[in-house]
Design a protein around this motif. Sequence first.
Motif, PDB file in Angstrom:
ATOM      1  N   LYS A 157      51.312   6.632 -22.929  1.00 47.01           N
ATOM      2  CA  LYS A 157      50.538   7.588 -23.726  1.00 47.01           C
ATOM      3  C   LYS A 157      51.426   8.307 -24.729  1.00 47.01           C
ATOM      4  CE  LYS A 157      46.961   8.637 -20.260  1.00 47.01           C
ATOM      5  NZ  LYS A 157      46.346   9.711 -19.443  1.00 47.01           N
ATOM      6  N   LYS A 158      52.637   8.656 -24.318  1.00 46.62           N
ATOM      7  CA  LYS A 158      53.574   9.376 -25.188  1.00 46.62           C
ATOM      8  C   LYS A 158      53.894   8.563 -26.435  1.00 46.62           C
ATOM      9  CE  LYS A 158      56.651  12.700 -25.988  1.00 46.62           C
ATOM     10  NZ  LYS A 158      56.293  14.125 -26.209  1.00 46.62           N
ATOM     11  N   VAL A 159      54.026   7.253 -26.268  1.00 45.23           N
ATOM     12  CA  VAL A 159      54.330   6.366 -27.401  1.00 45.23           C
ATOM     13  C   VAL A 159      53.120   6.209 -28.316  1.00 45.23           C
ATOM     14  CG1 VAL A 159      55.000   4.011 -28.026  1.00 45.23           C
ATOM     15  CG2 VAL A 159      56.133   5.160 -26.131  1.00 45.23           C
ATOM     16  N   GLY A 160      51.921   6.379 -27.772  1.00 43.37           N
ATOM     17  CA  GLY A 160      50.707   6.199 -28.567  1.00 43.37           C
ATOM     18  C   GLY A 160      50.065   4.840 -28.392  1.00 43.37           C
ATOM     19  N   ILE A 161      50.436   4.125 -27.347  1.00 47.93           N
ATOM     20  CA  ILE A 161      49.845   2.817 -27.060  1.00 47.93           C
ATOM     21  C   ILE A 161      48.466   3.025 -26.429  1.00 47.93           C
ATOM     22  CG2 ILE A 161      50.116   0.665 -25.760  1.00 47.93           C
ATOM     23  CD1 ILE A 161      53.156   1.263 -25.730  1.00 47.93           C
ATOM     24  N   THR A 162      47.478   2.318 -26.944  1.00 46.57           N
ATOM     25  CA  THR A 162      46.114   2.462 -26.421  1.00 46.57           C
ATOM     26  C   THR A 162      45.623   1.216 -25.687  1.00 46.57           C
ATOM     27  OG1 THR A 162      45.193   1.712 -28.544  1.00 46.57           O
ATOM     28  CG2 THR A 162      45.497   4.091 -28.242  1.00 46.57           C
ATOM     29  N   ASN A 163      46.207   0.066 -25.982  1.00 48.04           N
ATOM     30  CA  ASN A 163      45.726  -1.192 -25.387  1.00 48.04           C
ATOM     31  C   ASN A 163      46.499  -1.519 -24.108  1.00 48.04           C
ATOM     32  OD1 ASN A 163      47.902  -1.532 -27.220  1.00 48.04           O
ATOM     33  ND2 ASN A 163      47.527  -3.722 -27.383  1.00 48.04           N
ATOM     34  N   VAL A 185      59.606   2.200 -18.020  1.00 42.94           N
ATOM     35  CA  VAL A 185      59.371   3.322 -18.930  1.00 42.94           C
ATOM     36  C   VAL A 185      59.256   2.774 -20.347  1.00 42.94           C
ATOM     37  CG1 VAL A 185      60.309   5.461 -19.880  1.00 42.94           C
ATOM     38  CG2 VAL A 185      60.630   4.933 -17.458  1.00 42.94           C
ATOM     39  N   TYR A 186      58.185   3.130 -21.047  1.00 40.23           N
ATOM     40  CA  TYR A 186      57.950   2.682 -22.414  1.00 40.23           C
ATOM     41  C   TYR A 186      58.451   3.742 -23.395  1.00 40.23           C
ATOM     42  CZ  TYR A 186      55.087  -1.180 -20.747  1.00 40.23           C
ATOM     43  OH  TYR A 186      54.659  -2.337 -20.129  1.00 40.23           O
ATOM     44  N   LEU A 187      59.263   3.312 -24.365  1.00 43.01           N
ATOM     45  CA  LEU A 187      59.841   4.217 -25.358  1.00 43.01           C
ATOM     46  C   LEU A 187      59.408   3.870 -26.775  1.00 43.01           C
ATOM     47  CD1 LEU A 187      63.387   4.261 -23.757  1.00 43.01           C
ATOM     48  CD2 LEU A 187      61.670   6.068 -23.586  1.00 43.01           C
ATOM     49  N   GLN A 188      58.938   2.631 -26.982  1.00 45.01           N
ATOM     50  CA  GLN A 188      58.368   2.193 -28.256  1.00 45.01           C
ATOM     51  C   GLN A 188      57.236   1.221 -27.942  1.00 45.01           C
ATOM     52  OE1 GLN A 188      61.118   1.415 -31.669  1.00 45.01           O
ATOM     53  NE2 GLN A 188      62.726   1.393 -30.113  1.00 45.01           N
ATOM     54  N   ASN A 189      56.475   0.874 -28.968  1.00 49.25           N
ATOM     55  CA  ASN A 189      55.367  -0.061 -28.768  1.00 49.25           C
ATOM     56  C   ASN A 189      55.915  -1.487 -28.722  1.00 49.25           C
ATOM     57  OD1 ASN A 189      53.051  -1.680 -28.910  1.00 49.25           O
ATOM     58  ND2 ASN A 189      51.960  -0.182 -30.143  1.00 49.25           N
ATOM     59  N   PRO A 190      55.835  -2.168 -27.578  1.00 46.00           N
ATOM     60  CA  PRO A 190      56.428  -3.513 -27.458  1.00 46.00           C
ATOM     61  C   PRO A 190      55.770  -4.556 -28.346  1.00 46.00           C
ATOM     62  CG  PRO A 190      55.085  -3.005 -25.537  1.00 46.00           C
ATOM     63  CD  PRO A 190      55.186  -1.735 -26.326  1.00 46.00           C
ATOM     64  N   PRO A 218      79.481   5.037 -26.327  1.00 47.19           N
ATOM     65  CA  PRO A 218      78.959   6.043 -27.275  1.00 47.19           C
ATOM     66  C   PRO A 218      78.041   5.451 -28.331  1.00 47.19           C
ATOM     67  CG  PRO A 218      81.315   6.343 -26.929  1.00 47.19           C
ATOM     68  CD  PRO A 218      80.960   5.043 -26.284  1.00 47.19           C
ATOM     69  N   ASN A 219      78.333   4.233 -28.771  1.00 48.64           N
ATOM     70  CA  ASN A 219      77.488   3.607 -29.799  1.00 48.64           C
ATOM     71  C   ASN A 219      76.185   3.073 -29.216  1.00 48.64           C
ATOM     72  OD1 ASN A 219      79.305   4.014 -31.988  1.00 48.64           O
ATOM     73  ND2 ASN A 219      80.525   2.275 -31.297  1.00 48.64           N
ATOM     74  N   LEU A 220      76.260   2.436 -28.053  1.00 50.71           N
ATOM     75  CA  LEU A 220      75.052   1.894 -27.438  1.00 50.71           C
ATOM     76  C   LEU A 220      74.111   3.000 -26.969  1.00 50.71           C
ATOM     77  CD1 LEU A 220      76.504  -1.087 -25.351  1.00 50.71           C
ATOM     78  CD2 LEU A 220      75.271  -1.184 -27.528  1.00 50.71           C
ATOM     79  N   ARG A 221      74.659   4.170 -26.646  1.00 47.88           N
ATOM     80  CA  ARG A 221      73.819   5.290 -26.226  1.00 47.88           C
ATOM     81  C   ARG A 221      72.875   5.743 -27.340  1.00 47.88           C
ATOM     82  NH1 ARG A 221      75.630   8.654 -21.810  1.00 47.88           N
ATOM     83  NH2 ARG A 221      74.840  10.484 -22.916  1.00 47.88           N
ATOM     84  N   LYS A 222      73.245   5.440 -28.585  1.00 46.54           N
ATOM     85  CA  LYS A 222      72.422   5.850 -29.726  1.00 46.54           C
ATOM     86  C   LYS A 222      71.212   4.933 -29.921  1.00 46.54           C
ATOM     87  CE  LYS A 222      76.516   7.622 -32.140  1.00 46.54           C
ATOM     88  NZ  LYS A 222      77.391   7.458 -33.336  1.00 46.54           N
ATOM     89  N   LEU A 223      71.274   3.733 -29.336  1.00 46.22           N
ATOM     90  CA  LEU A 223      70.157   2.805 -29.479  1.00 46.22           C
ATOM     91  C   LEU A 223      68.959   3.295 -28.679  1.00 46.22           C
ATOM     92  CD1 LEU A 223      72.022  -0.615 -29.031  1.00 46.22           C
ATOM     93  CD2 LEU A 223      71.267   0.425 -31.170  1.00 46.22           C
ATOM     94  N   LYS A 224      67.784   3.040 -29.210  1.00 39.96           N
ATOM     95  CA  LYS A 224      66.556   3.389 -28.491  1.00 39.96           C
ATOM     96  C   LYS A 224      65.849   2.101 -28.094  1.00 39.96           C
ATOM     97  CE  LYS A 224      62.411   6.255 -28.700  1.00 39.96           C
ATOM     98  NZ  LYS A 224      61.579   7.143 -29.546  1.00 39.96           N
ATOM     99  N   PRO A 225      65.858   1.752 -26.811  1.00 47.51           N
ATOM    100  CA  PRO A 225      65.190   0.527 -26.382  1.00 47.51           C
ATOM    101  C   PRO A 225      63.675   0.632 -26.499  1.00 47.51           C
ATOM    102  CG  PRO A 225      65.979   1.764 -24.490  1.00 47.51           C
ATOM    103  CD  PRO A 225      66.498   2.476 -25.710  1.00 47.51           C
ATOM    104  N   VAL A 226      63.018  -0.494 -26.395  1.00 53.61           N
ATOM    105  CA  VAL A 226      61.559  -0.521 -26.398  1.00 53.61           C
ATOM    106  C   VAL A 226      61.040  -0.124 -25.015  1.00 53.61           C
ATOM    107  CG1 VAL A 226      59.511  -1.956 -26.727  1.00 53.61           C
ATOM    108  CG2 VAL A 226      61.515  -2.282 -28.190  1.00 53.61           C
TER     109      VAL A 226
END
Length: 432
Positions: free
Chosen positions: A182-188, A256-261, A386-394
């Motif tokens: 829901k936080k990501v905005g996925i409806t389907n 845990v969903y962080l972006q719309n897959p 430190p660099n990989l921590r900046k990435l945001k997974p799906v």
Amino acid sequence: MLGGRRDGPLMREKGHTGRGSRIAIAIVIGVLLGCLFAVFYPHGLFVSDSTIQTRHSDLQLSLSSCESSDKIDALKLDILSLSNSNSELQKQVRDLTGKLRLAEQVKDHAEKQVLVLGKPHKAGPMGTVKALRTNPTVSPDESVNPRLAKILEKVSVQNEIIVALANSNVKSMLEVWFNSIKKVGITNYLVVALDDVIVDFCKSNDVPFYKRDPEDGVDSIAKTGGNHAVSGTKFRILREFLQLGYGVLLSDVDIVYLQNPFDYLHRDSDVESMTDGHNNMTAYGYNDVFDEPSMGWARYAHTMRIWVYNSGFFYIRPTVASIELLDRVAGRLSREPKSWDQAVFNEELFYPSHPGYEGLHAAKRTLDFYLFMNSKVLFKTVRKDPNLRKLKPVVVHVNYHPDKLPRMKAVVEFYVNGKQDALDPFPEGSAW
């Protein structure tokens, strides 16, 4: 003879009394006027220019403060309006980009199908020949499950949907799962509720769900069983979704969903799956050399290896090959109750045809392990870099650790709420 007029004593007394009264009245009036001036003109009638300027400046300052406050409020409203407009525009751009990408994929698939399935043709120059990557989709058959067909028609987006199976054993994880969606905005998305507890839980949280009709044997295992029992059931249930013509992103609830897959799928294969691999070699394949010294000159044997696909998160297209995969896995699990569904899933996907066995002709793709991240990648590698921590997974799948719920909550704290030390307390592995 008349003489001149003279005032008597009485007349003179009256004249003195009249003048005294007038003086008294004048004094009273003067006192009253003085009081009035004191009230209305406390600084006197004649005020210096500096005093007037000071009072004028104070008035202007007061008015200016009011005007500035109004202007600030107006500017805040403008900024909020622009921010909302910008967010809406970004959402529209993402939606349009996704639709364009999907349209291009559909066009590319159609062109390849025409080339391969059409009239025989000669091969082109070297490097230009492309085989068909995906099997054609099946024709939807709503008669398979009319009730589910109506639900999917309402919930799905572009004939695609996230599906998770859940019973009361995973209720706490399910809550983190659908809140992240829901936080990501996925409806389907849709929860296949395996018991009445989950039905009521979904209703109370406004979560779309589907309760299957009872089926002897299968449903009793699904209602009371643990993760592996539920996992074994899902292949049988998924078949109906594919028969109805829907592409399904099958999801365990420890994710845990962080972006719309759906924005990151390629749709060029029958199956796109998360990997249990943790680096380029293990995720995407490598040449592993087996050493057998007794063979002398031929002691080194080269083998091709790849870490297994995760059967708790994969996208499957509604093709004949995909349905055959589900039939094969479900059939083997029913005949081999002690088998692990993930092992069977991978064996059916990867084993080639050989004497006495016909392999499955299904196209497959390994998803980017930094975008579709398993918990080994996160806790062993990403959180320490430190660099990989900046990435945001799906998505993040807590598949490598038994303490799933606290790690899921820590993932939310780290990636959603920005708590930088949220992942630190956890060890790389588990105690057993």
